[in-house]
Design a protein around this motif. Structure first.
Motif, short mmCIF file in Angstrom:
data_model
loop_
_atom_site.label_atom_id
_atom_site.label_comp_id
_atom_site.label_asym_id
_atom_site.label_seq_id
_atom_site.Cartn_x
_atom_site.Cartn_y
_atom_site.Cartn_z
N VAL A 91 43.73 87.64 86.89
CA VAL A 91 43.81 87.11 88.25
C VAL A 91 42.62 87.57 89.09
CG1 VAL A 91 45.09 87.40 90.41
CG2 VAL A 91 46.29 86.71 88.38
N SER A 92 42.23 88.82 88.93
CA SER A 92 41.07 89.30 89.70
C SER A 92 39.80 88.54 89.30
CB SER A 92 40.87 90.81 89.49
OG SER A 92 40.55 91.10 88.16
N ARG A 93 39.63 88.24 88.01
CA ARG A 93 38.47 87.47 87.56
C ARG A 93 38.51 86.04 88.10
NH1 ARG A 93 38.34 87.80 81.30
NH2 ARG A 93 36.61 86.35 81.60
N LEU A 94 39.72 85.44 88.06
CA LEU A 94 39.86 84.07 88.56
C LEU A 94 39.56 84.01 90.06
CD1 LEU A 94 43.08 82.89 86.70
CD2 LEU A 94 40.85 81.78 86.60
N ARG A 95 40.03 85.00 90.80
CA ARG A 95 39.79 84.99 92.26
C ARG A 95 38.30 85.16 92.57
NH1 ARG A 95 45.27 88.20 93.90
NH2 ARG A 95 46.55 86.34 94.15
N GLU A 96 37.64 86.01 91.80
CA GLU A 96 36.19 86.18 92.00
C GLU A 96 35.46 84.86 91.72
OE1 GLU A 96 35.01 89.35 89.45
OE2 GLU A 96 36.04 90.89 90.63
N ASN A 124 48.74 80.46 95.68
CA ASN A 124 49.89 80.08 94.84
C ASN A 124 49.50 79.69 93.42
OD1 ASN A 124 51.68 80.51 96.97
ND2 ASN A 124 51.37 78.46 97.76
N ASP A 125 48.43 78.91 93.28
CA ASP A 125 48.04 78.46 91.93
C ASP A 125 47.63 79.64 91.06
OD1 ASP A 125 48.58 76.01 92.87
OD2 ASP A 125 46.60 75.14 92.57
N ILE A 126 46.89 80.58 91.64
CA ILE A 126 46.47 81.73 90.85
C ILE A 126 47.67 82.61 90.50
CG2 ILE A 126 45.13 83.88 90.93
CD1 ILE A 126 42.91 82.35 92.23
N ALA A 127 48.63 82.71 91.41
CA ALA A 127 49.85 83.47 91.10
C ALA A 127 50.61 82.83 89.94
CB ALA A 127 50.74 83.54 92.33
N ILE A 129 49.19 81.04 87.54
CA ILE A 129 48.38 81.32 86.34
C ILE A 129 48.69 82.73 85.83
CG2 ILE A 129 46.03 81.70 85.52
CD1 ILE A 129 45.19 79.42 87.46
N GLN A 130 48.79 83.68 86.77
CA GLN A 130 49.13 85.05 86.38
C GLN A 130 50.49 85.09 85.68
OE1 GLN A 130 49.61 87.77 89.63
NE2 GLN A 130 50.09 89.50 88.31
N TYR A 131 51.46 84.34 86.23
CA TYR A 131 52.79 84.30 85.62
C TYR A 131 52.73 83.72 84.21
CZ TYR A 131 57.62 82.97 84.74
OH TYR A 131 58.85 82.81 84.17
N PHE A 132 51.93 82.65 84.04
CA PHE A 132 51.81 82.02 82.73
C PHE A 132 51.18 82.96 81.71
CE2 PHE A 132 48.97 79.83 79.75
CZ PHE A 132 49.90 79.17 78.99
N VAL A 133 50.06 83.57 82.10
CA VAL A 133 49.29 84.38 81.16
C VAL A 133 50.01 85.68 80.82
CG1 VAL A 133 47.14 85.68 80.88
CG2 VAL A 133 47.09 83.39 81.82
N SER A 134 50.58 86.34 81.83
CA SER A 134 51.12 87.68 81.60
C SER A 134 52.62 87.71 81.32
CB SER A 134 50.84 88.57 82.82
OG SER A 134 51.53 88.08 83.95
#
Length: 199
Positions: A91-96, A124-127, A129-134
């Motif tokens: 998530v931190s990489r995606l936000r950067e 919301n979308d990145i959250a 993605i975090q839920y999907f990946v982790s």
């Protein structure tokens, strides 16, 4: 979007965490083994301890149960720790990357799109993605392996019972698919409402 497309899109972010995913897989295997062990221990618990009243089982069964739940807890712990690690880092990489992209966007794009919608998508979308990946991907693997292990154990115990269970299970899948589609539509509506609220 198909699972293969999702996997291909997120592979550049996922591939840097092979060790962490191996640890998650070890945790999943420990959890699945402990779940199957819980089912296996029920037979000696009922037959030897309650029916035959073997005194030794009063010490053996509780010790085995404690061991099984220690293994299961260790598996869950490994999953939770490394899933959180993977999710937060991705998530931190995606936000950067997203911040860099938005900063260098053409001003026309920022004028034609509502600021609330952009903020909603960034948060919301990145959250999701975090839920999907982790969470979602490891849970999919864990639950699939658990189903395979338990179905194999049921077939080993009683093939006729397993046949009826496997015959009824596909019938139950259809309502679940319909519910999933409805939840997906509601999720899109929720996203639009969040954008309106942010605006």
């Amino acid at each position: 979007m198909k699972f293969s497309e999702i996997y291909k899109r997120y592979w550049p972010y996922i591939r840097g965490y092979k060790f962490q995913y191996v640890m998650v897989l070890i945790g999943i295997l420990l959890t699945v083994t402990a779940t199957a062990g819980t089912a296996q221990i029920m037979q000696p618990l009922m037959d030897n301890m309650f029916i035959k009243k073997e005194a030794d089982m009063l010490y053996i069964i509780p010790a085995l149960l404690v061991g099984i739940y220690v293994i299961k807890s260790l598996g869950r712990y490994l999953q939770a720790v490394y899933n959180t690690y993977i999710g937060m880092h991705i998530v931190s990489r995606l936000r950067e990357n997203l911040l860099d992209k938005i900063v260098h966007m053409d001003m026309q794009f920022l004028y034609t799109n509502r600021s609330g919608e952009l903020i909603s998508r960034i948060t919301n979308d990145i959250a999701r993605i975090q839920y999907f990946v982790s969470t979602m991907m490891p849970e999919l693997v864990r639950e699939s392996l658990t189903v395979v292990a338990l179905v194999g154990y049921v077939i080993y115990l009683n093939a006729t019972l397993a046949f009826w269970a496997l015959f009824v299970m596909p019938v139950l899948i259809f309502p679940i698919i319909k519910i999933t589609k409805r939840l997906k539509r509601l999720s899109h509506r929720s996203q639009e409402k969040n954008a309106d609220l942010m605006t």
